[in-house]
Design a protein around this motif. Structure first.
Motif, PDB file in Angstrom:
ATOM      1  N   PHE A  16       8.278  22.584 -35.507  1.00 58.13           N
ATOM      2  CA  PHE A  16       7.903  21.654 -36.132  1.00 58.13           C
ATOM      3  C   PHE A  16       6.585  21.304 -36.147  1.00 58.13           C
ATOM      4  N   ILE A  17       5.718  21.579 -35.178  1.00 64.21           N
ATOM      5  CA  ILE A  17       4.341  21.496 -35.005  1.00 64.21           C
ATOM      6  C   ILE A  17       3.727  23.083 -34.974  1.00 64.21           C
ATOM      7  N   HIS A  18       3.072  23.582 -35.935  1.00 65.38           N
ATOM      8  CA  HIS A  18       2.449  24.761 -35.900  1.00 65.38           C
ATOM      9  C   HIS A  18       0.881  24.492 -36.699  1.00 65.38           C
ATOM     10  N   GLU A  19       0.064  25.378 -36.249  1.00 66.90           N
ATOM     11  CA  GLU A  19      -1.376  25.116 -36.567  1.00 66.90           C
ATOM     12  C   GLU A  19      -1.506  25.305 -38.225  1.00 66.90           C
ATOM     13  N   SER A  20      -0.747  26.545 -38.769  1.00 66.50           N
ATOM     14  CA  SER A  20      -0.907  26.992 -40.249  1.00 66.50           C
ATOM     15  C   SER A  20      -0.299  26.133 -41.258  1.00 66.50           C
ATOM     16  N   ALA A  21       0.334  25.127 -40.831  1.00 67.75           N
ATOM     17  CA  ALA A  21       0.919  24.066 -41.776  1.00 67.75           C
ATOM     18  C   ALA A  21      -0.137  23.191 -42.268  1.00 67.75           C
ATOM     19  N   ALA A  22      -0.256  22.857 -43.498  1.00 68.70           N
ATOM     20  CA  ALA A  22      -1.251  22.275 -44.120  1.00 68.70           C
ATOM     21  C   ALA A  22      -0.742  20.627 -43.984  1.00 68.70           C
ATOM     22  N   ILE A  23      -1.781  19.764 -44.206  1.00 69.18           N
ATOM     23  CA  ILE A  23      -1.493  18.136 -44.266  1.00 69.18           C
ATOM     24  C   ILE A  23      -0.906  17.967 -45.497  1.00 69.18           C
ATOM     25  N   TRP A  24       0.046  16.920 -45.694  1.00 65.46           N
ATOM     26  CA  TRP A  24       0.576  16.215 -47.227  1.00 65.46           C
ATOM     27  C   TRP A  24      -0.167  15.026 -47.248  1.00 65.46           C
ATOM     28  N   CYS A  25      -0.709  15.042 -48.625  1.00 63.41           N
ATOM     29  CA  CYS A  25      -1.442  13.891 -48.834  1.00 63.41           C
ATOM     30  C   CYS A  25      -0.931  13.497 -50.282  1.00 63.41           C
ATOM     31  N   TYR A  26      -1.113  12.002 -50.435  1.00 63.05           N
ATOM     32  CA  TYR A  26      -0.991  11.534 -51.927  1.00 63.05           C
ATOM     33  C   TYR A  26      -2.161  12.062 -52.860  1.00 63.05           C
ATOM     34  N   ARG A  27      -1.551  12.503 -53.893  1.00 62.63           N
ATOM     35  CA  ARG A  27      -2.689  13.048 -54.942  1.00 62.63           C
ATOM     36  C   ARG A  27      -2.304  12.365 -56.170  1.00 62.63           C
ATOM     37  N   GLY A  34       1.480   2.307 -59.415  1.00 62.84           N
ATOM     38  CA  GLY A  34       1.852   2.381 -57.854  1.00 62.84           C
ATOM     39  C   GLY A  34       0.580   3.024 -56.994  1.00 62.84           C
ATOM     40  N   CYS A  35      -0.413   3.516 -57.782  1.00 64.10           N
ATOM     41  CA  CYS A  35      -1.429   4.203 -57.017  1.00 64.10           C
ATOM     42  C   CYS A  35      -2.669   3.174 -56.727  1.00 64.10           C
ATOM     43  N   ALA A  36      -2.762   2.224 -57.299  1.00 59.92           N
ATOM     44  CA  ALA A  36      -3.856   1.292 -57.084  1.00 59.92           C
ATOM     45  C   ALA A  36      -4.061   0.715 -55.728  1.00 59.92           C
ATOM     46  N   ASP A  37      -4.768  -0.240 -55.336  1.00 61.84           N
ATOM     47  CA  ASP A  37      -5.145  -0.735 -54.042  1.00 61.84           C
ATOM     48  C   ASP A  37      -3.802  -1.395 -53.392  1.00 61.84           C
ATOM     49  N   ASN A  38      -2.653  -1.769 -54.020  1.00 62.89           N
ATOM     50  CA  ASN A  38      -1.590  -2.168 -53.442  1.00 62.89           C
ATOM     51  C   ASN A  38      -0.676  -1.153 -53.499  1.00 62.89           C
ATOM     52  N   PHE A  39      -0.615   0.056 -53.042  1.00 63.96           N
ATOM     53  CA  PHE A  39       0.030   1.258 -53.213  1.00 63.96           C
ATOM     54  C   PHE A  39       1.497   1.229 -52.911  1.00 63.96           C
ATOM     55  N   ASN A  40       2.302   1.678 -53.818  1.00 63.65           N
ATOM     56  CA  ASN A  40       3.528   1.762 -53.832  1.00 63.65           C
ATOM     57  C   ASN A  40       3.985   3.451 -53.953  1.00 63.65           C
ATOM     58  N   TRP A  41       4.397   4.048 -53.049  1.00 65.43           N
ATOM     59  CA  TRP A  41       4.871   5.510 -53.375  1.00 65.43           C
ATOM     60  C   TRP A  41       6.034   5.628 -54.054  1.00 65.43           C
ATOM     61  N   ARG A  42       6.781   4.700 -54.341  1.00 63.17           N
ATOM     62  CA  ARG A  42       8.107   4.774 -55.340  1.00 63.17           C
ATOM     63  C   ARG A  42       7.487   4.717 -56.496  1.00 63.17           C
ATOM     64  N   GLY A  43       6.257   3.896 -56.838  1.00 65.46           N
ATOM     65  CA  GLY A  43       5.909   3.964 -58.284  1.00 65.46           C
ATOM     66  C   GLY A  43       5.321   4.963 -58.811  1.00 65.46           C
ATOM     67  N   ILE A  44       4.878   6.068 -57.818  1.00 66.57           N
ATOM     68  CA  ILE A  44       4.239   7.361 -58.304  1.00 66.57           C
ATOM     69  C   ILE A  44       5.082   8.218 -58.431  1.00 66.57           C
ATOM     70  N   GLY A  45       6.317   8.162 -57.678  1.00 70.05           N
ATOM     71  CA  GLY A  45       7.487   8.956 -58.077  1.00 70.05           C
ATOM     72  C   GLY A  45       7.566  10.134 -57.102  1.00 70.05           C
ATOM     73  N   PHE A  46       6.839  10.372 -55.984  1.00 63.69           N
ATOM     74  CA  PHE A  46       6.796  11.650 -55.165  1.00 63.69           C
ATOM     75  C   PHE A  46       6.318  11.151 -53.773  1.00 63.69           C
ATOM     76  N   LEU A  47       6.685  12.012 -52.932  1.00 63.37           N
ATOM     77  CA  LEU A  47       6.220  11.728 -51.436  1.00 63.37           C
ATOM     78  C   LEU A  47       4.909  12.512 -50.993  1.00 63.37           C
ATOM     79  N   GLY A  48       4.021  12.862 -51.934  1.00 62.55           N
ATOM     80  CA  GLY A  48       2.800  13.494 -51.851  1.00 62.55           C
ATOM     81  C   GLY A  48       2.795  15.096 -51.982  1.00 62.55           C
ATOM     82  N   GLU A  49       1.930  15.788 -51.727  1.00 62.46           N
ATOM     83  CA  GLU A  49       1.789  17.336 -52.018  1.00 62.46           C
ATOM     84  C   GLU A  49       1.124  17.806 -50.888  1.00 62.46           C
TER      85      GLU A  49
END
Length: 162
Positions: A16-27, A34-49
């Motif tokens: 699960f922890i290896h160096e080649s894995a890139a980080i996941w971020c909300y985009r 859902g992406c404004a200052d009061n962030f709601n990940w359900r509003g944007i419909g995905f768990l990041g990329e």
């Protein structure tokens, strides 16, 4: 038997922890529900990329002009076209850098192009890289996934030893 359990736990952690894995971020931007200052990940419909580069950083850019606020959440490599990214990219928030030469040789009167990037009066970059999807936080106060993995490993070792 205890040695096999310990070896299995260590192999699972290494998987699960290896160096080649890139980080996941909300985009997303604040124009996305859902992406404004009061962030709601359900509003944007995905768990990041997953970010395109292995040593990438999650970024939250807040741009203000009066009461208008625009928030952009993305990977740092996707924002490398911007010249106002601060040189210090460690965890935390910083004001944008000033580029005095930006738009110096441009001579036109179309103000919507914003060639000098002076439309927004205040721009803040918040960097985080210690946890996946960490650019959702408004103040970047979050538990680290590494601390959670260490606690899990200690619990596994404790159950194997006793």
């Amino acid at each position: 038997m205890q040695a096999q359990a310990l070896l299995t736990a260590l192999l699972l952690m290494a998987a699960f922890i290896h160096e080649s894995a890139a980080i996941w971020c909300y985009r997303c931007t604040s124009a996305t529900p859902g992406c404004a200052d009061n962030f709601n990940w359900r509003g944007i419909g995905f768990l990041g990329e997953q970010c395109p580069e292995t040593n990438d950083i999650c970024v939250k850019v807040t741009e203000r002009r009066g009461a208008k606020e625009t928030i952009t959440r993305d990977c740092l490599s996707a924002l490398n076209f911007r010249t106002d990214i601060p040189a210090d990219k460690y965890e935390g928030c910083r004001p944008a850098a000033k580029d005095v030469r930006l738009g110096h040789y441009v001579n036109h009167t179309i103000k919507e192009h914003d060639v000098k990037r002076d439309y927004f009066t205040e721009t803040t970059f918040c960097f985080c890289f210690l946890d996946h999807r960490c650019n959702a936080a408004s103040g970047l106060h979050h538990p680290s996934a590494l601390a959670g993995a260490a606690v899990l490993l200690l619990l596994l070792l404790r159950s194997v030893i006793y």
